[in-house]
Design an enzyme around this catalytic site. Structure first.
Site, short mmCIF file in Angstrom:
data_model
loop_
_atom_site.label_atom_id
_atom_site.label_comp_id
_atom_site.label_asym_id
_atom_site.label_seq_id
_atom_site.Cartn_x
_atom_site.Cartn_y
_atom_site.Cartn_z
N GLU A 106 0.82 -1.21 0.00
CA GLU A 106 0.00 0.00 0.00
C GLU A 106 0.85 1.25 0.00
O GLU A 106 1.85 1.33 0.70
CB GLU A 106 -0.84 0.05 1.27
CG GLU A 106 -1.81 -1.08 1.37
CD GLU A 106 -2.62 -0.96 2.65
OE1 GLU A 106 -2.97 -2.00 3.19
OE2 GLU A 106 -2.85 0.17 3.10
N CYS A 143 2.84 8.36 1.64
CA CYS A 143 3.12 7.37 2.70
C CYS A 143 3.50 6.06 2.02
O CYS A 143 2.76 5.54 1.20
CB CYS A 143 1.86 7.20 3.55
SG CYS A 143 2.02 5.91 4.79
N CYS A 150 4.15 -7.44 8.25
CA CYS A 150 5.01 -6.98 9.33
C CYS A 150 5.11 -8.07 10.38
O CYS A 150 4.14 -8.79 10.64
CB CYS A 150 4.46 -5.70 9.96
SG CYS A 150 5.55 -4.99 11.22
N CYS A 154 1.86 -5.63 16.61
CA CYS A 154 1.13 -4.69 17.47
C CYS A 154 -0.36 -5.07 17.39
O CYS A 154 -0.88 -5.28 16.29
CB CYS A 154 1.34 -3.26 16.99
SG CYS A 154 3.08 -2.82 16.89
N CYS A 157 -3.02 -3.20 15.02
CA CYS A 157 -2.62 -2.87 13.64
C CYS A 157 -3.02 -3.97 12.67
O CYS A 157 -2.76 -5.15 12.90
CB CYS A 157 -1.11 -2.66 13.60
SG CYS A 157 -0.46 -2.47 11.93
N GLY A 201 4.70 -2.39 7.30
CA GLY A 201 6.03 -2.89 7.64
C GLY A 201 6.80 -2.03 8.62
O GLY A 201 6.41 -0.90 8.93
N GLU A 202 7.88 -2.60 9.12
CA GLU A 202 8.75 -1.92 10.09
C GLU A 202 10.07 -1.58 9.39
O GLU A 202 10.89 -2.48 9.14
CB GLU A 202 8.96 -2.85 11.30
CG GLU A 202 10.03 -2.42 12.28
CD GLU A 202 9.94 -0.96 12.71
OE1 GLU A 202 8.91 -0.55 13.26
OE2 GLU A 202 10.92 -0.23 12.49
N SER A 254 6.77 5.17 17.48
CA SER A 254 5.37 4.83 17.80
C SER A 254 5.33 4.43 19.27
O SER A 254 5.49 3.27 19.61
CB SER A 254 4.89 3.68 16.91
OG SER A 254 4.86 4.10 15.57
N CYS A 375 -3.43 2.15 8.26
CA CYS A 375 -2.30 1.28 8.03
C CYS A 375 -2.74 -0.18 7.82
O CYS A 375 -3.33 -0.78 8.69
CB CYS A 375 -1.42 1.40 9.27
SG CYS A 375 -0.03 0.34 9.37
N1 SAH Z 1 6.04 -0.06 11.66
C1 SAH Z 1 6.23 1.33 11.85
C2 SAH Z 1 5.69 2.18 10.71
C3 SAH Z 1 4.37 1.76 10.12
S1 SAH Z 1 2.97 1.92 11.20
C4 SAH Z 1 5.66 1.78 13.18
O1 SAH Z 1 4.93 1.02 13.81
O2 SAH Z 1 5.96 2.90 13.57
C5 SAH Z 1 2.74 3.68 11.18
C6 SAH Z 1 1.88 4.22 12.30
O3 SAH Z 1 0.53 3.76 12.16
C7 SAH Z 1 2.35 3.77 13.68
O4 SAH Z 1 2.48 4.90 14.54
C8 SAH Z 1 1.23 2.87 14.16
O5 SAH Z 1 1.14 2.94 15.57
C9 SAH Z 1 0.02 3.46 13.43
N2 SAH Z 1 -1.12 2.54 13.27
C10 SAH Z 1 -1.09 1.21 13.06
N3 SAH Z 1 -2.36 0.72 12.96
C11 SAH Z 1 -3.19 1.76 13.10
C12 SAH Z 1 -4.61 1.90 13.10
N4 SAH Z 1 -5.42 0.85 12.91
N5 SAH Z 1 -5.12 3.13 13.28
C13 SAH Z 1 -4.31 4.20 13.44
N6 SAH Z 1 -2.97 4.13 13.46
C14 SAH Z 1 -2.41 2.92 13.29
FE1 SF4 Z 2 3.34 -2.52 14.60
FE2 SF4 Z 2 4.04 -0.76 12.68
FE3 SF4 Z 2 4.23 -3.42 12.23
FE4 SF4 Z 2 1.83 -2.29 12.42
S1 SF4 Z 2 3.35 -1.88 10.86
S2 SF4 Z 2 2.50 -4.23 13.41
S3 SF4 Z 2 2.19 -0.69 13.95
S4 SF4 Z 2 5.37 -2.24 13.74
#
Ligand code: SAH
Ligand code: SF4
Length: 384
Positions: A106, A143, A150, A154, A157, A201-202, A254, A375
Protein backbone atom coordinates in the site's frame (compact mmCIF):
# COMPACT_ATOMS: atom_id res chain seq x y z
CA UNK A 1 17.63 -6.19 -7.76
CA UNK A 2 14.44 -7.78 -9.05
CA UNK A 3 14.77 -11.29 -10.32
CA UNK A 4 11.80 -12.92 -11.93
CA UNK A 5 11.47 -16.33 -13.50
CA UNK A 6 9.27 -16.84 -16.48
CA UNK A 7 7.53 -20.11 -15.71
CA UNK A 8 5.84 -20.48 -19.10
CA UNK A 9 9.21 -20.93 -20.87
CA UNK A 10 11.30 -23.04 -18.54
CA UNK A 11 13.94 -23.83 -21.14
CA UNK A 12 14.64 -20.12 -21.77
CA UNK A 13 14.77 -18.80 -18.21
CA UNK A 14 15.89 -15.17 -18.34
CA UNK A 15 16.76 -12.96 -15.44
CA UNK A 16 15.00 -9.60 -15.48
CA UNK A 17 17.14 -7.00 -13.78
CA UNK A 18 15.56 -3.75 -12.66
CA UNK A 19 17.72 -0.69 -13.21
CA UNK A 20 15.56 1.46 -10.96
CA UNK A 21 16.85 1.19 -7.42
CA UNK A 22 20.51 0.67 -8.36
CA UNK A 23 23.11 3.00 -6.91
CA UNK A 24 25.39 5.08 -9.11
CA UNK A 25 28.23 2.60 -8.61
CA UNK A 26 25.99 -0.32 -9.57
CA UNK A 27 24.81 1.47 -12.71
CA UNK A 28 28.40 2.25 -13.65
CA UNK A 29 29.31 -1.44 -13.27
CA UNK A 30 26.37 -2.52 -15.45
CA UNK A 31 27.33 -0.07 -18.20
CA UNK A 32 30.96 -1.02 -18.12
CA UNK A 33 29.86 -4.61 -18.78
CA UNK A 34 28.48 -3.21 -22.07
CA UNK A 35 31.88 -1.58 -22.72
CA UNK A 36 30.37 1.89 -22.41
CA UNK A 37 32.29 5.06 -21.50
CA UNK A 38 32.01 6.38 -17.94
CA UNK A 39 29.62 9.24 -18.81
CA UNK A 40 26.86 6.77 -19.67
CA UNK A 41 26.37 6.06 -15.94
CA UNK A 42 25.56 9.74 -15.38
CA UNK A 43 23.11 9.69 -18.27
CA UNK A 44 21.38 6.60 -16.90
CA UNK A 45 21.28 8.01 -13.36
CA UNK A 46 19.72 11.20 -14.72
CA UNK A 47 17.15 9.31 -16.81
CA UNK A 48 16.15 6.99 -13.95
CA UNK A 49 15.96 9.43 -11.08
CA UNK A 50 15.57 12.94 -12.49
CA UNK A 51 13.57 12.26 -15.66
CA UNK A 52 11.88 9.28 -13.99
CA UNK A 53 11.61 7.26 -17.23
CA UNK A 54 9.49 4.14 -17.24
CA UNK A 55 10.88 2.36 -20.35
CA UNK A 56 14.37 1.83 -21.72
CA UNK A 57 13.18 3.45 -24.96
CA UNK A 58 12.77 6.76 -23.14
CA UNK A 59 16.49 7.07 -22.37
CA UNK A 60 17.01 9.51 -25.20
CA UNK A 61 20.71 10.03 -24.46
CA UNK A 62 21.45 6.34 -25.13
CA UNK A 63 22.02 5.06 -28.68
CA UNK A 64 19.19 2.83 -29.82
CA UNK A 65 21.59 -0.07 -30.16
CA UNK A 66 22.59 0.13 -26.49
CA UNK A 67 18.96 0.19 -25.39
CA UNK A 68 18.30 -2.92 -27.46
CA UNK A 69 21.40 -4.66 -26.14
CA UNK A 70 20.38 -3.94 -22.56
CA UNK A 71 16.80 -5.14 -23.14
CA UNK A 72 18.11 -8.32 -24.77
CA UNK A 73 20.35 -8.93 -21.75
CA UNK A 74 17.28 -8.76 -19.46
CA UNK A 75 17.52 -5.18 -18.18
CA UNK A 76 14.38 -3.15 -17.69
CA UNK A 77 13.55 0.01 -15.76
CA UNK A 78 11.51 -2.14 -13.39
CA UNK A 79 9.49 0.54 -11.60
CA UNK A 80 6.74 -0.91 -9.43
CA UNK A 81 3.34 -0.32 -11.03
CA UNK A 82 0.14 1.01 -9.56
CA UNK A 83 -2.24 -1.95 -9.78
CA UNK A 84 -5.33 -0.39 -8.17
CA UNK A 85 -6.39 3.11 -7.16
CA UNK A 86 -8.92 3.97 -4.47
CA UNK A 87 -9.96 7.61 -4.31
CA UNK A 88 -11.41 9.14 -1.18
CA UNK A 89 -13.91 11.96 -1.02
CA UNK A 90 -11.25 13.96 0.86
CA UNK A 91 -8.77 13.74 -2.07
CA UNK A 92 -6.62 11.00 -0.57
CA UNK A 93 -5.61 8.33 -3.06
CA UNK A 94 -4.62 4.91 -1.91
CA UNK A 95 -2.82 2.50 -4.17
CA UNK A 96 -2.06 -1.14 -4.27
CA UNK A 97 1.34 -1.28 -5.91
CA UNK A 98 2.45 -4.51 -7.57
CA UNK A 99 5.91 -5.83 -6.78
CA UNK A 100 7.89 -8.58 -8.44
CA UNK A 101 6.53 -11.91 -7.29
CA UNK A 102 2.94 -10.69 -7.46
CA UNK A 103 2.68 -9.25 -3.95
CA UNK A 104 1.08 -5.86 -3.45
CA UNK A 105 1.88 -3.11 -0.98
CA UNK A 106 0.00 0.00 0.00
CA UNK A 107 1.04 3.53 -0.82
CA UNK A 108 -0.99 6.64 -0.03
CA UNK A 109 -1.08 10.11 -1.58
CA UNK A 110 -2.44 12.84 0.69
CA UNK A 111 -2.74 16.04 -1.37
CA UNK A 112 -2.70 18.30 1.66
CA UNK A 113 -0.80 16.27 4.18
CA UNK A 114 -2.37 14.90 7.31
CA UNK A 115 -1.72 17.65 9.78
CA UNK A 116 0.95 15.81 11.68
CA UNK A 117 3.78 14.88 9.40
CA UNK A 118 5.71 18.10 9.17
CA UNK A 119 8.48 18.83 11.60
CA UNK A 120 6.67 21.16 13.90
CA UNK A 121 3.24 21.43 12.30
CA UNK A 122 3.93 25.02 11.26
CA UNK A 123 3.44 24.35 7.56
CA UNK A 124 0.03 22.86 8.00
CA UNK A 125 -2.72 24.88 6.31
CA UNK A 126 -0.37 27.76 5.63
CA UNK A 127 -1.10 28.84 2.04
CA UNK A 128 1.99 31.06 2.02
CA UNK A 129 4.06 27.88 2.07
CA UNK A 130 2.56 26.55 -1.15
CA UNK A 131 4.92 26.32 -4.10
CA UNK A 132 2.36 27.47 -6.62
CA UNK A 133 -1.19 28.38 -5.71
CA UNK A 134 -2.39 27.70 -9.30
CA UNK A 135 -1.80 24.00 -8.75
CA UNK A 136 -4.44 21.53 -7.56
CA UNK A 137 -2.30 20.95 -4.46
CA UNK A 138 0.26 23.05 -2.64
CA UNK A 139 2.04 20.32 -0.90
CA UNK A 140 1.45 16.60 -0.63
CA UNK A 141 2.51 13.75 1.57
CA UNK A 142 3.27 10.27 0.26
CA UNK A 143 3.12 7.37 2.70
CA UNK A 144 5.18 4.36 1.65
CA UNK A 145 5.60 0.76 2.76
CA UNK A 146 8.87 -0.93 3.68
CA UNK A 147 7.79 -4.58 3.90
CA UNK A 148 4.98 -6.82 2.67
CA UNK A 149 3.25 -7.42 6.01
CA UNK A 150 5.01 -6.98 9.33
CA UNK A 151 6.50 -9.23 12.00
CA UNK A 152 6.08 -6.89 14.95
CA UNK A 153 2.52 -7.85 15.92
CA UNK A 154 1.13 -4.69 17.47
CA UNK A 155 -2.35 -5.75 18.53
CA UNK A 156 -4.19 -2.71 17.13
CA UNK A 157 -2.62 -2.87 13.64
CA UNK A 158 -4.07 -4.54 10.56
CA UNK A 159 -0.70 -4.99 8.87
CA UNK A 160 0.24 -7.23 11.78
CA UNK A 161 -2.57 -9.58 10.78
CA UNK A 162 -0.85 -10.21 7.44
CA UNK A 163 2.23 -11.59 9.18
CA UNK A 164 5.64 -10.98 7.67
CA UNK A 165 5.65 -11.89 3.97
CA UNK A 166 8.86 -10.35 2.68
CA UNK A 167 11.18 -7.38 2.74
CA UNK A 168 10.93 -4.86 -0.07
CA UNK A 169 14.06 -3.96 -2.01
CA UNK A 170 15.41 -0.39 -2.08
CA UNK A 171 14.03 -0.08 -5.62
CA UNK A 172 10.59 -1.20 -4.52
CA UNK A 173 10.58 1.28 -1.63
CA UNK A 174 11.82 4.29 -3.64
CA UNK A 175 9.79 3.05 -6.64
CA UNK A 176 6.52 3.53 -4.78
CA UNK A 177 7.39 7.22 -4.49
CA UNK A 178 8.28 7.54 -8.17
CA UNK A 179 5.15 5.70 -9.33
CA UNK A 180 3.08 8.25 -7.39
CA UNK A 181 5.17 11.27 -8.46
CA UNK A 182 4.73 10.24 -12.09
CA UNK A 183 0.99 9.72 -11.70
CA UNK A 184 0.63 13.27 -10.35
CA UNK A 185 3.31 14.75 -12.61
CA UNK A 186 5.06 16.20 -9.60
CA UNK A 187 7.98 18.52 -10.36
CA UNK A 188 10.59 18.07 -7.68
CA UNK A 189 12.08 21.40 -6.72
CA UNK A 190 8.81 23.23 -7.43
CA UNK A 191 6.14 21.14 -5.74
CA UNK A 192 6.50 20.44 -2.06
CA UNK A 193 6.55 16.76 -1.19
CA UNK A 194 6.78 15.14 2.21
CA UNK A 195 7.47 11.43 2.58
CA UNK A 196 6.50 9.28 5.51
CA UNK A 197 7.76 5.72 5.92
CA UNK A 198 4.57 4.81 7.74
CA UNK A 199 2.85 2.34 5.45
CA UNK A 200 3.09 -1.41 5.81
CA UNK A 201 6.03 -2.89 7.64
CA UNK A 202 8.75 -1.92 10.09
CA UNK A 203 11.47 0.06 8.27
CA UNK A 204 14.10 -0.70 10.93
CA UNK A 205 13.62 -4.45 10.38
CA UNK A 206 14.49 -3.89 6.70
CA UNK A 207 17.17 -1.41 7.60
CA UNK A 208 19.61 -1.58 4.68
CA UNK A 209 16.96 -1.43 1.97
CA UNK A 210 15.17 1.39 3.78
CA UNK A 211 18.39 3.42 4.09
CA UNK A 212 19.42 2.70 0.48
CA UNK A 213 15.98 3.91 -0.62
CA UNK A 214 16.25 7.04 1.53
CA UNK A 215 19.66 7.84 0.02
CA UNK A 216 18.32 7.35 -3.53
CA UNK A 217 15.35 9.57 -2.80
CA UNK A 218 17.66 12.31 -1.57
CA UNK A 219 20.55 12.06 -4.04
CA UNK A 220 18.64 10.81 -7.08
CA UNK A 221 15.07 12.04 -6.90
CA UNK A 222 15.95 15.23 -5.02
CA UNK A 223 13.65 15.12 -2.01
CA UNK A 224 15.41 16.62 1.03
CA UNK A 225 15.87 14.26 3.95
CA UNK A 226 14.34 16.88 6.23
CA UNK A 227 11.05 16.29 4.36
CA UNK A 228 11.07 12.58 5.14
CA UNK A 229 9.97 10.94 8.38
CA UNK A 230 10.64 7.34 9.28
CA UNK A 231 8.47 5.76 11.92
CA UNK A 232 9.60 2.83 14.06
CA UNK A 233 7.83 0.72 16.62
CA UNK A 234 11.07 0.87 18.62
CA UNK A 235 13.67 -1.49 17.14
CA UNK A 236 16.57 -0.55 19.41
CA UNK A 237 19.50 -1.71 17.23
CA UNK A 238 17.93 0.15 14.28
CA UNK A 239 17.70 3.39 16.28
CA UNK A 240 21.36 2.99 17.28
CA UNK A 241 22.48 2.52 13.67
CA UNK A 242 20.28 5.37 12.51
CA UNK A 243 21.93 7.78 14.95
CA UNK A 244 25.21 7.39 13.03
CA UNK A 245 23.82 7.91 9.51
CA UNK A 246 24.99 10.83 7.38
CA UNK A 247 21.69 11.02 5.47
CA UNK A 248 19.00 10.94 8.10
CA UNK A 249 15.24 11.43 7.69
CA UNK A 250 13.33 12.77 10.67
CA UNK A 251 12.48 10.12 13.23
CA UNK A 252 9.19 9.16 14.85
CA UNK A 253 8.74 6.58 17.60
CA UNK A 254 5.37 4.83 17.80
CA UNK A 255 5.16 5.19 21.54
CA UNK A 256 1.41 4.63 21.87
CA UNK A 257 1.44 4.34 25.67
CA UNK A 258 2.67 6.35 28.67
CA UNK A 259 4.28 3.38 30.43
CA UNK A 260 5.68 -0.11 29.80
CA UNK A 261 2.66 -1.93 31.24
CA UNK A 262 0.14 -0.41 28.81
CA UNK A 263 2.64 -0.51 25.95
CA UNK A 264 3.44 -4.20 26.47
CA UNK A 265 -0.28 -5.02 26.42
CA UNK A 266 -0.73 -3.45 22.97
CA UNK A 267 2.85 -3.77 21.62
CA UNK A 268 4.48 -7.00 22.82
CA UNK A 269 7.82 -5.80 21.44
CA UNK A 270 8.04 -3.61 24.57
CA UNK A 271 9.11 -6.75 26.45
CA UNK A 272 12.22 -6.87 24.30
CA UNK A 273 13.08 -3.16 24.40
CA UNK A 274 11.36 -1.10 27.06
CA UNK A 275 10.60 2.61 26.95
CA UNK A 276 13.62 3.62 29.05
CA UNK A 277 16.01 1.76 26.72
CA UNK A 278 14.37 3.35 23.68
CA UNK A 279 14.66 6.85 25.16
CA UNK A 280 18.36 6.28 25.86
CA UNK A 281 18.94 5.27 22.24
CA UNK A 282 16.87 8.22 20.98
CA UNK A 283 18.98 10.70 22.95
CA UNK A 284 21.93 9.72 20.75
CA UNK A 285 20.12 10.66 17.51
CA UNK A 286 21.30 14.12 16.43
CA UNK A 287 18.63 16.66 15.54
CA UNK A 288 18.95 19.46 12.96
CA UNK A 289 18.14 23.04 13.96
CA UNK A 290 14.39 23.38 14.72
CA UNK A 291 13.92 19.62 14.36
CA UNK A 292 12.02 17.61 16.92
CA UNK A 293 11.63 13.94 17.48
CA UNK A 294 8.02 12.73 17.16
CA UNK A 295 6.17 10.45 19.52
CA UNK A 296 3.27 8.91 17.67
CA UNK A 297 0.40 7.96 19.90
CA UNK A 298 -2.53 5.94 18.56
CA UNK A 299 -5.49 6.60 20.83
CA UNK A 300 -7.42 3.43 21.72
CA UNK A 301 -10.69 4.06 23.56
CA UNK A 302 -10.45 3.11 27.25
CA UNK A 303 -6.91 1.72 26.88
CA UNK A 304 -4.52 4.66 26.64
CA UNK A 305 -6.77 7.72 26.15
CA UNK A 306 -7.57 8.69 29.73
CA UNK A 307 -6.52 11.96 31.33
CA UNK A 308 -4.21 10.04 33.66
CA UNK A 309 -2.46 8.66 30.58
CA UNK A 310 -2.06 12.18 29.16
CA UNK A 311 -0.59 13.32 32.49
CA UNK A 312 1.88 10.43 32.54
CA UNK A 313 2.79 10.99 28.89
CA UNK A 314 3.44 14.69 29.49
CA UNK A 315 5.73 13.81 32.36
CA UNK A 316 7.52 11.19 30.30
CA UNK A 317 8.02 13.66 27.43
CA UNK A 318 9.26 16.43 29.73
CA UNK A 319 11.62 14.15 31.68
CA UNK A 320 12.93 12.42 28.56
CA UNK A 321 15.56 15.04 27.86
CA UNK A 322 14.40 14.94 24.24
CA UNK A 323 13.10 17.76 22.09
CA UNK A 324 9.85 16.05 21.31
CA UNK A 325 6.41 16.65 19.84
CA UNK A 326 3.44 14.32 20.04
CA UNK A 327 1.27 13.28 17.10
CA UNK A 328 -2.04 11.88 18.27
CA UNK A 329 -3.66 9.43 15.87
CA UNK A 330 -7.26 8.39 16.30
CA UNK A 331 -7.29 4.62 15.97
CA UNK A 332 -8.81 3.40 12.71
CA UNK A 333 -10.88 0.31 13.42
CA UNK A 334 -10.55 -2.88 11.42
CA UNK A 335 -12.13 -6.32 11.26
CA UNK A 336 -11.22 -8.72 14.07
CA UNK A 337 -9.39 -6.06 16.07
CA UNK A 338 -10.89 -5.86 19.55
CA UNK A 339 -10.42 -2.15 20.30
CA UNK A 340 -12.68 0.90 20.39
CA UNK A 341 -12.20 4.28 18.78
CA UNK A 342 -11.68 7.04 21.34
CA UNK A 343 -14.47 9.57 22.00
CA UNK A 344 -13.78 12.86 20.23
CA UNK A 345 -14.06 14.82 23.50
CA UNK A 346 -11.40 12.55 25.03
CA UNK A 347 -9.09 13.19 22.06
CA UNK A 348 -9.50 16.95 22.49
CA UNK A 349 -8.94 16.75 26.27
CA UNK A 350 -5.85 14.58 25.80
CA UNK A 351 -4.34 17.10 23.37
CA UNK A 352 -5.22 20.07 25.55
CA UNK A 353 -3.63 18.49 28.59
CA UNK A 354 -0.37 17.87 26.75
CA UNK A 355 -0.27 21.37 25.28
CA UNK A 356 -0.99 22.90 28.69
CA UNK A 357 1.87 20.83 30.09
CA UNK A 358 4.19 22.36 27.49
CA UNK A 359 4.37 19.45 25.03
CA UNK A 360 3.63 20.46 21.40
CA UNK A 361 0.85 18.12 20.31
CA UNK A 362 -0.90 17.71 16.97
CA UNK A 363 -3.79 15.54 15.89
CA UNK A 364 -3.19 13.62 12.68
CA UNK A 365 -6.26 14.06 10.57
CA UNK A 366 -7.86 10.75 9.67
CA UNK A 367 -7.51 10.57 5.90
CA UNK A 368 -9.53 8.53 3.48
CA UNK A 369 -11.58 6.65 6.03
CA UNK A 370 -14.07 5.81 3.27
CA UNK A 371 -11.34 3.93 1.37
CA UNK A 372 -9.93 2.07 4.37
CA UNK A 373 -6.91 4.31 4.61
CA UNK A 374 -5.57 3.07 7.93
CA UNK A 375 -2.30 1.28 8.03
CA UNK A 376 -2.75 -2.14 6.39
CA UNK A 377 -6.47 -1.71 5.97
CA UNK A 378 -6.71 -1.57 2.21
CA UNK A 379 -4.84 -4.77 1.59
CA UNK A 380 -6.75 -6.54 4.35
CA UNK A 381 -10.08 -5.45 2.91
CA UNK A 382 -9.35 -6.17 -0.75
CA UNK A 383 -7.44 -9.43 -0.56
CA UNK A 384 -8.67 -12.67 0.99
N1 SAH B 1 6.04 -0.06 11.66
C1 SAH B 1 6.23 1.33 11.85
C2 SAH B 1 5.69 2.18 10.71
C3 SAH B 1 4.37 1.76 10.12
S1 SAH B 1 2.97 1.92 11.20
C4 SAH B 1 5.66 1.78 13.18
O1 SAH B 1 4.93 1.02 13.81
O2 SAH B 1 5.96 2.90 13.57
C5 SAH B 1 2.74 3.68 11.18
C6 SAH B 1 1.88 4.22 12.30
O3 SAH B 1 0.53 3.76 12.16
C7 SAH B 1 2.35 3.77 13.68
O4 SAH B 1 2.48 4.90 14.54
C8 SAH B 1 1.23 2.87 14.16
O5 SAH B 1 1.14 2.94 15.57
C9 SAH B 1 0.02 3.46 13.43
N2 SAH B 1 -1.12 2.54 13.27
C10 SAH B 1 -1.09 1.21 13.06
N3 SAH B 1 -2.36 0.72 12.96
C11 SAH B 1 -3.19 1.76 13.10
C12 SAH B 1 -4.61 1.90 13.10
N4 SAH B 1 -5.42 0.85 12.91
N5 SAH B 1 -5.12 3.13 13.28
C13 SAH B 1 -4.31 4.20 13.44
N6 SAH B 1 -2.97 4.13 13.46
C14 SAH B 1 -2.41 2.92 13.29
FE1 SF4 C 1 3.34 -2.52 14.60
FE2 SF4 C 1 4.04 -0.76 12.68
FE3 SF4 C 1 4.23 -3.42 12.23
FE4 SF4 C 1 1.83 -2.29 12.42
S1 SF4 C 1 3.35 -1.88 10.86
S2 SF4 C 1 2.50 -4.23 13.41
S3 SF4 C 1 2.19 -0.69 13.95
S4 SF4 C 1 5.37 -2.24 13.74
Amino acid sequence: MLAQLQPEEPQKIQKIVALFGQSFEQLAAILSSFAQPAYRAKQLWHALYQQRVTHLDQIATFPMQLRHQMAAAGYSIGLPEIAQVFTSADGTERYLIACAGGETVETVWMPNGDGGESGDGSEYDDPAQGANTQEPYQRATICISSQVGCAVNCHFCLTAKLGMQRNLTAGEIAGQVVAVLNRHQVRIGRDRINLVFMGMGEPFLNYDAFMDAARLLVAGIGIPESRMTVSTSGILPGIERFAAEAVRPRLALSLNAPNDAIRAAIMPITRKWNIAALLTALRAVPLRPRERLTFEYVLLGGINDRLGDARELAQLARNSGLDVKVNLIVWNPGPEIPYQMPQSEDVAAFQQHLIAAGVPTYIRRPRGRDIYAACGQLKRTTTP
